[in-house]
Design a protein around this motif. Structure first.
Motif, short mmCIF file in Angstrom:
data_model
loop_
_atom_site.label_atom_id
_atom_site.label_comp_id
_atom_site.label_asym_id
_atom_site.label_seq_id
_atom_site.Cartn_x
_atom_site.Cartn_y
_atom_site.Cartn_z
N VAL A 282 42.96 19.29 -75.75
CA VAL A 282 42.57 18.51 -74.56
C VAL A 282 41.13 18.86 -74.14
O VAL A 282 40.31 17.98 -73.91
CB VAL A 282 43.55 18.78 -73.39
N PHE A 283 40.83 20.16 -74.10
CA PHE A 283 39.49 20.54 -73.65
C PHE A 283 38.42 20.22 -74.69
O PHE A 283 37.31 19.83 -74.35
CB PHE A 283 39.46 22.01 -73.24
N ALA A 284 38.75 20.38 -75.96
CA ALA A 284 37.75 20.08 -77.00
C ALA A 284 37.41 18.59 -76.97
O ALA A 284 36.23 18.22 -76.98
CB ALA A 284 38.28 20.49 -78.37
N PRO A 319 54.98 11.01 -81.79
CA PRO A 319 53.81 11.56 -81.10
C PRO A 319 54.23 12.07 -79.72
O PRO A 319 54.93 11.37 -79.00
CB PRO A 319 52.89 10.35 -80.95
N PHE A 320 53.84 13.27 -79.38
CA PHE A 320 54.25 13.81 -78.09
C PHE A 320 53.14 14.63 -77.42
O PHE A 320 53.11 14.78 -76.21
CB PHE A 320 55.49 14.70 -78.23
N LEU A 321 52.20 15.12 -78.24
CA LEU A 321 51.17 15.99 -77.67
C LEU A 321 50.38 15.28 -76.59
O LEU A 321 50.04 15.84 -75.56
CB LEU A 321 50.21 16.46 -78.76
N TYR A 322 50.08 14.01 -76.87
CA TYR A 322 49.24 13.27 -75.93
C TYR A 322 49.89 13.21 -74.55
O TYR A 322 49.23 13.17 -73.53
CB TYR A 322 48.92 11.88 -76.49
N GLN A 347 43.89 11.09 -74.11
CA GLN A 347 45.22 10.74 -74.57
C GLN A 347 45.18 9.79 -75.75
O GLN A 347 45.94 9.92 -76.69
CB GLN A 347 46.01 10.07 -73.44
N ARG A 348 44.26 8.86 -75.71
CA ARG A 348 44.18 7.88 -76.81
C ARG A 348 43.74 8.56 -78.09
O ARG A 348 44.25 8.26 -79.17
CB ARG A 348 43.25 6.73 -76.43
#
Ligand code: ATP
Ligand code: MG
Length: 876
Positions: A282-284, A319-322, A347-348
């Motif tokens: 997320v941060f990257a 997909p679940f990480l997003y 997220q995309r």
């Protein structure tokens, strides 16, 4: 105490001690090609420590995002390692030193107003020769000898540059966490009892190029405290993952997977890895990195894939990480607004990468299974490097995954072989590049030269100057003669050398008797402009005075495209969002191309809106100003710089009114009105999260519009309508066509009915079989088959063969009803018999078959032979 409170208190504490609070910098290093990621607090402050920039205040405090992948094997297994973590740090640039650093660290940790930790639980390590640190800990702080441990490794050194001893502070998390007889059971050893929370580095030496150390005139302090570790101490929980920084992520993952945290070791490891990696991702992404196949992007891609695989271990196959992004954003928003601001984009990116990887996984797994089966049946214990490489290269299946899955089945993978294949591929790529760029071949001679060129092309398009160097076939020469190609360096040049996406100028070089064409211009090792030339006439000599002139029209066209590129960049940011960043560009005379980060195709409206905004800037005829500024000042003004691009300390800034501000060395128009017109000619995707816009300006935009209108007018003429009526006319024609098709269908149906009645009269009995074999009128296979269908409804038992001739071709269909199929008649064989006589072939099932031929004149005889064929079949 919540993690955000620890962060706040740390900054507050050191602010009270006269430190300036620096915001957390981007994880993607700026101006530092030596680092893939920012990996500590000091990494972003290098410029102060190496003296390039003088800080406003020599005391600095920050909370810095950091990514470390060297600890990845520990993530999920130890209580304290992450790939993404925050480092709280206080720094002194030649100001205070050891005494203050140690006293303040102690005060912050033990004073009840701040962290209030029990001093008895703290111990420290020092470098064996650092008597000063020993004295301070012992006398000033009052630590007993047994809690001051001397360790050889407490010396911070990264090769040339500042270095020095350090002291690390450990928190004792309880005697039960390691066996006192274990030789690793001491602060600094490999154990879970003594947790390193803070490292204070005293950089007091310079590590010289010859390997010696000399004292630094100005000594520095650089410290780092892991926020997650401090949170685990303050919240009195067993691992960093049990703090408020991680628990919400872990709980959300548990819900998705239908598992519980704290019950099974294996499940917990997976949950921790996912929670860790998703923060990193997320941060990257929030800081501008995107998954790709090289460098930073590759690290990111691998982390994401790793998290997906751990998700699969928990049984999550979609997909679940997003979906965890908002949770990460929520936890961190106090101090880091980016994940909230860019949540949609982040997220995309994650989702599309997850989807792609899941696809790859399914496909690759399938192929890997085959490879594994083959290996096993052949009694092999190993998959070859070639096979692993193929999986990687063709199916994008990561090596470590191949290895992991193979290992689960007791098979190993030849890593060395794989790496050799990788090397071969890199070499192939390199030689392809070298062929393409002859300038690189000249690198050898050029690097030995000591010439510089002054670029006068911002103001002038021609000048008088002298030839300083001539090169022919990789050697320096005194002259070049008619017909020869070579390289030439001038004292001054108006020729722009290809850079920043802008192509090189073309033009001519003239001396008294010689004429040269400039084909290309590139920058040499020291930035000198190297002209790739062809001698058209005469001889050119070193030292000669020449008149040089660039092709002005081409330059003018290029300049329009360059300024338009800046306008486009800003317009894209305005329309699509701040996540848009330049990923590459081409600025040529006849077109421009702009690659940028964005997920998903742009809509037609978005494209139009961007185009309109750029044109509005053109019509406003705004002034384009060029300024020369120190890099820091330029950035402070908010100038857009490219990620990963190296800039000197003095930069050129191109400002277009209040609309656009970019660091740029290219050439530009003076007023935007000169661009004339801007038209987007294409928008497409060029790989994960990157889009490409192609566009034209000036006379090329005019030509583009002309061409489009030309086509429209031609269509209008053909439709005998006005241009504006073309769409309506087309719609009318389409409707008319549909009507005609419907009419045609119903007529054919009627015609068939009539024909069917007539044809049924022609049925004969052959050896007791009702047979109809006849030629009909039909324009091909399609109507023939539909006629056959109609006939079969009426002749339920029997054999039907229909033939038709049209356009010199024969179509034949045959059908045998179930009863006669049982008795041995075969429609496929029958149709073949007929087709062969018509110069063709074909076949099919026993009940239904079709065929074609090329001799229509043979069709009647061939059909007449059907009865005879049936008679023969029925008699045997
Ligand atoms: P360790 O020996 O525990 O790996 P380190 O010596 O590599 O730590 P430093 O480079 O001194 O750590 O970094 C300063 C501080 O940053 C450490 O004291 C620790 O609190 C924190 N830290 C370092 N690496 C990590 C990591 N991978 N995950 C979480 N925190 C870390
Ligand atoms: Mg470490």
């Amino acid at each position: 105490m919540k993690a955000s409170e620890i962060r706040r208190k740390y900054l507050e504490f050191f602010a009270e001690k006269g430190h300036k609070i620096e915001p957390s910098a981007s994880l993607v290093p700026v101006d530092d090609p030596s680092l893939l990621w920012i990996n500590s607090g000091v990494a972003t402050l290098k410029k102060y420590f190496d003296g390039r920039v003088k800080p406003e205040n020599p005391r600095i405090v920050n909370s810095q995002k950091a990514i470390r992948t060297n600890d990845i094997e520990n993530v999920g297994y130890t209580a304290r390692h992450h790939t993404f973590f925050e480092m709280l740090g206080n720094f002194s640039v030649g100001d205070y030193f050891k005494e203050e650093a140690i006293e303040w660290a102690w005060e912050f940790l033990t004073d009840p107003k701040w962290m209030g930790l029990d001093p008895e639980k703290l111990s420290v390590t020092i470098h064996p020769e650092d008597e000063e640190a020993y004295r301070l800990w012992k006398e000033k702080i009052g630590l007993p000898d047994e809690r001051i441990i001397r360790l050889e490794e407490n010396f911070w050194d990264i090769g040339e540059g500042p270095s020095g001893p350090n002291t690390e502070i450990f928190y004792d998390r309880g005697a039960h966490l390691c066996d006192p007889s274990d030789p690793e059971c001491y602060p600094g050893g490999e154990n879970e009892r003594y947790l390193e929370i803070w490292n204070l580095v005293f950089s007091q030496y310079n590590h010289n190029p010859d390997g010696t150390y000399t004292p630094l005139p100005k000594k520095n302090i650089d410290t780092g405290m892991g926020l997650e570790r401090m949170a685990s101490v303050m919240q009195d929980v067993p691992t960093n993952y049990d703090t408020d920084l991680f628990q919400p992520i872990i709980q959300a993952t548990c819900e998705k997977a239908g598992v519980a945290y704290g019950e099974k070791e294996e499940t917990d490891v997976a949950l921790k890895v996912i929670a860790d990696h998703v923060r990193t991702i997320v941060f990257a992404v929030g800081d501008g990195a995107l998954p790709s196949n090289e460098g930073r992007g590759y690290v990111l891609r691998r982390l994401l894939r790793r998290a997906v695989r751990y998700g699969r271990k928990l049984g999550i196959k979609r997909p679940f990480l997003y979906e965890l992004t908002p949770i990460v954003a929520e936890i961190m928003k106090d101090y880091y607004p980016e994940p909230v601001q860019k949540q949609d984009f982040i997220q995309r990116v994650i989702r599309s990468e997850e989807e792609k990887f899941l696809e790859t996984l399914t496909e690759g797994l399938h192929i890997l299974e085959k490879v594994l089966d083959k290996a096993k049946t052949e009694g092999k214990q190993e998959i070859s490097g070639k096979e692993a490489f193929k999986l990687y290269d063709t199916y994008g299946f990561p090596f470590d995954l191949t290895e992991e899955i193979a290992r689960e089945q007791g098979v190993s993978v030849d890593r060395q072989g794989f790496e050799e294949e990788m090397k071969k591929q890199r070499e192939r790529a390199r030689s392809a590049r070298e062929d393409a760029d002859s300038m690189q071949v000249q690198g050898g001679v050029l690097s030995e030269l000591q010439v510089d060129t002054e670029f006068v092309g911002y103001e002038k398009t021609e000048c008088q100057t002298t030839v300083s160097v001539l090169i022919h076939e990789e050697e320096r020469v005194r002259e070049l003669t008619e017909g020869q190609k070579g390289f030439l360096i001038l004292k001054e040049t108006p020729f722009y050398a290809e850079s920043g996406g802008q192509v090189a100028d073309r033009g001519v070089i003239l001396s008294g008797q010689a004429e040269l064409t400039v084909l290309d211009v590139q920058k040499g090792p020291r930035g000198e402009h190297v002209h790739n030339i062809q001698v058209e006439k005469g001889t050119i000599r070193e030292g000669e005075t020449v008149k040089v002139a660039i092709h002005r029209d081409l330059r003018q066209d290029t300049v329009k495209n360059h300024t338009a590129t800046h306008l486009l960049h800003q317009a894209l940011k305005d329309v699509l969002g701040e996540h848009v960043n330049q990923a590459g560009s081409l600025v040529a005379p006849d077109r421009l191309r702009f690659d940028f980060t964005h997920i998903g195709a742009m809509s037609e409206e978005e494209i139009k809106e961007v185009e309109r905004r750029v044109n509005e800037q053109i019509w406003a005829n705004n002034k384009v100003e060029v300024m020369i500024k120190p890099l820091d000042e330029a950035k402070a003004m908010g100038a857009m710089a490219l990620f990963g691009e190296k800039y000197g300390s003095i930069v050129r800034v191109v400002k277009i009114d209040d609309y656009s501000l970019e660091l740029c060395g290219g050439t530009h128009v003076k007023f935007t009105g000169e661009i004339g017109l801007f038209k987007i000619t294409g928008e497409s995707g060029i790989g994960s999260g990157t889009r490409r816009i192609e566009a034209v300006t000036g006379r090329h935009a005019y030509a583009f519009v002309e061409e489009q209108i030309g086509w429209l007018n031609q269509a209008a003429r053909q439709l005998k309508s006005k241009a504006q009526d073309v769409p309506e006319r087309i719609e009318q024609l389409q409707n008319r066509q549909k009507e005609l098709e419907r009419e045609n269908e119903s007529l054919t149906a009627k015609l068939n009915q009539a024909q069917v009645a007539k044809l049924l009269n022609q049925v004969q009995e052959v050896s007791g079989v009702p047979v109809l074999a006849t030629q009909v009128q039909a324009g091909g296979m399609e109507p023939l088959r539909s006629l056959m269908d109609d006939l079969r409804k009426h002749l339920e038992e029997g054999v039907i063969v229909l033939g038709a001739a049209s356009n010199g071709k024969v179509s034949i269909v045959a059908s045998v009803s179930p009863k006669y199929v049982k008795e041995g008649l075969h429609a496929g064989k029958l149709v073949k018999e007929v087709a062969v006589q018509c110069g063709g072939g074909g076949g099919g099932r026993p009940d239904m078959a079709q065929a074609g031929g090329k001799k229509p004149e043979q069709l009647p005889a061939a059909l007449a032979g059907v009865s005879e064929w049936i008679r023969r079949q029925m008699s045997c």
